[in-house]
Design an enzyme around this catalytic site. Sequence first.
Site, mmCIF file in Angstrom:
data_model
loop_
_atom_site.group_PDB
_atom_site.id
_atom_site.type_symbol
_atom_site.label_atom_id
_atom_site.label_comp_id
_atom_site.label_asym_id
_atom_site.label_seq_id
_atom_site.Cartn_x
_atom_site.Cartn_y
_atom_site.Cartn_z
ATOM 1 N N LEU A 408 12.281 8.727 -9.581
ATOM 2 C CA LEU A 408 13.580 8.117 -9.311
ATOM 3 C C LEU A 408 14.138 7.617 -10.639
ATOM 4 C CD1 LEU A 408 12.937 5.972 -6.090
ATOM 5 C CD2 LEU A 408 14.092 8.183 -6.233
ATOM 6 N N ASP A 409 15.469 7.625 -10.772
ATOM 7 C CA ASP A 409 16.094 7.048 -11.961
ATOM 8 C C ASP A 409 15.662 5.593 -12.122
ATOM 9 O OD1 ASP A 409 17.436 9.393 -12.356
ATOM 10 O OD2 ASP A 409 19.350 8.678 -11.556
ATOM 11 N N ARG A 410 15.652 5.134 -13.356
ATOM 12 C CA ARG A 410 15.279 3.745 -13.639
ATOM 13 C C ARG A 410 16.078 2.772 -12.781
ATOM 14 N NH1 ARG A 410 18.186 0.399 -16.233
ATOM 15 N NH2 ARG A 410 19.453 2.047 -17.139
ATOM 16 N N THR A 412 17.571 3.240 -9.927
ATOM 17 C CA THR A 412 17.500 3.475 -8.482
ATOM 18 C C THR A 412 16.220 2.889 -7.906
ATOM 19 O OG1 THR A 412 18.709 5.551 -8.786
ATOM 20 C CG2 THR A 412 17.576 5.246 -6.689
ATOM 21 N N HIS A 506 20.530 12.343 -12.209
ATOM 22 C CA HIS A 506 21.793 11.639 -11.934
ATOM 23 C C HIS A 506 22.679 12.379 -10.932
ATOM 24 C CE1 HIS A 506 21.658 9.353 -16.065
ATOM 25 N NE2 HIS A 506 20.597 9.136 -15.311
#
Length: 561
Positions: A408-410, A412, A506
Site C-alpha cells: 500500500l502507498d505510504r 494509504t 497511485h
Amino acid sequence: MKQKDSCFTYFKEDISGHSLPEQFTYPFYYEPHPLCLIAAHQLQEHLSSQTDWEHDFGLNGFVEGPNVGKMFGVLLVRNPEGEVGFLSAFSGKLAGESHHPGFVPPVSDILAVDSFYRKGEKEIMAINQERFDLEASKQYQEAIKAFQECLDESELQLGNKKAELKKAKEERKIRREEGKTGLNSEEFALLEKQLNDESSRLHFEWKDLKRHWKKVRDEKEHELSEIEGQIKALKKKSRERSNRLQREIFEQYQFLNRKGENRDLLDIFKETSLGVPPSGAGECSLPKLLQYAYLQDYEPLAMAEFWWGQSPKSEIRKHGFFYPSCKGKCEPILSHMLVGLDVAASPMQSISTSDKHLGIVYEDEDLLVINKPEEFLSVPGKNNMDSVYDRMAKQYPEATGPLMVHRLDRATSGLMLIAKNKDTHKVLQDQFLTKSIRKRYVAWLEGELSEEAGEIKLPLRVDLEDRPRQLVCYDHGKPAHTRWEVVERKEGRTKVFFYPITGRTHQLRVHAAHPDGLNAPIVGDDLYGQKDRRLHLHAERLTFIHPRTNQGMTFQVDPEF
C-alpha cells in the site's frame, strides 16, 4: 536615490499582525506561510484583472493546446531598507513572452533579439534550409530516379538472362540424352563439344551482362551517394551546432546562492543520474525568484507556488492549488541555490513512526492479515527503515520467502496480506496475478460527484522529472482500470468505494483527481490535491482463497475517518 524596483511588490493589506517565517520554506513539501497566501491571493487578483497581456488560461472552457495553465510563484522577501514585500514569477513563458511587468525576468534571456541563441538559431536554420533545398533539388531527385531505374532494368535483364540460361541448359540436356541413343561415338563427341562451347558462350555472356550492370549501378550509385553525402554532412553539422548551442545555453544559466556562489546548469547536473540538464531546467518560477532576489540583495523569507488555469492532459494540476517544486528539474538547482539560507527540514525526514501500530486482524501458521496505519511505509525507504516489512521480518525471523504479498502507498491505510512461507507467498501472488483476490477501498473525495457509479481506464507511468508522481500517458503508460461507486454525499464531499482491477502506483489517487477520471482529488492528497490531516483513502475489505484450506476468506476494517 535608488530607483524603485518594479518587481518588488508591496502588500495591499496591513500585514503587521503577521509574524515573519522563522525559517525559509522547504520547497518540496510545505504548507504556505500566511504571508505567502496573502501574496498569492494578491497575485491571483492581478492575473484576473490585468490588461498588459492576453492569455487564455482555460478558466471559461476547455482550450486546446499546451501551456494553457501555468505555475506561478511568490517569494516573500525583505529588501535592504528592511521593507517586506514579495516577488512574482511564472514558469517558462507566458503569452508567448519571457518578460511581463511586475514579474521577475528569466535567469538567462536567450530569446532576446540579439542574443547568442538567436544568432545560433539562425545558423542552424540556414544549415537546415540548405539541406532541405538539396533534398528537394532536381539534381537529387533525378539521381534517385536514375538509380532506381537502373536497379529495375538490371533486375529485369539479369532475370531474363537467367531464365534464358536455365532454358538453354534444359534443352542441352535433352539434346545430350537424344544424342546418346541416336548418334555414334564420333557424332556424340562432336555434339558434346558443341554443347560445351554453347554453355561456355552463354556463361561468359552472363558474366559480361553482370559486369555491365554492376558498372552502371556503381556509376548511378556514386552520383547519388555524392549528393546524399552532402546531405548527411549537413545533418551532422546541424546536430553538432545544435549540441554546441545547447551547451552554450546551459552555460548561460548561472545560479547564485545566499553565499554568493555561482554555478551553471552543466555543473549543477553533472553529478545527477541524468548527467545533463533536462529540457526547461532553470525556467521554473522558484529558481527565477531566488536568482532575482540574490541579485537585488533581497533576503528570501518564504515561498509558495500555485497552479492557475486548465490542467495539462497528462499530469494533474488543479486551478488555485499550491504545489511543491518539481524534483527532476528543480531539486538539483535548488539544492545549490538554498545554500546559505536557514531552510526548514523536510517534514518527511522528521516524521517519527515509532508510535505507529500494526494491527493484526487475522493470523495462522501460513499468513497474516494486518491493518497498516496511514503515513507508514510498506517497505523500507531511503531515509527510513521502519516499515511493514522490517517489523514483520523482526517479528517472524523464521519465516521463509519474501513476506510481502502486495503493498500500500505510504499515505494509504488498510488491510495487507503477509505470507509466512514461500508456498503461501506463491499461491497468494498467483491469486493477485489472476485477479481472484478482491479489494475494496473507501475514500472521501473533494466535490460532489453527479453520477452514482462507473469505471476509469487511464494508463499511467511515472513522471521521470518529478518522482513519485504519476502521469496519464497513452503512449507509454501501463493499463490502469478502476471501478467505483458512490456511498454518500456530504458537505461538498463524496464518499466512494474503489474496486481496483489493476494495481498501478497511485492508481486510485490519479484516477480520482485527473480531469478525465472523477476530477475530484481524494481528501488530503498532497500530490494530486491539497494537504489535510491525512489522506482519506483506506483499503477496508480484502477477499481471497486460503492457500492451505482453499476456503474463501473476507476481512473488513473500517477507516478512521
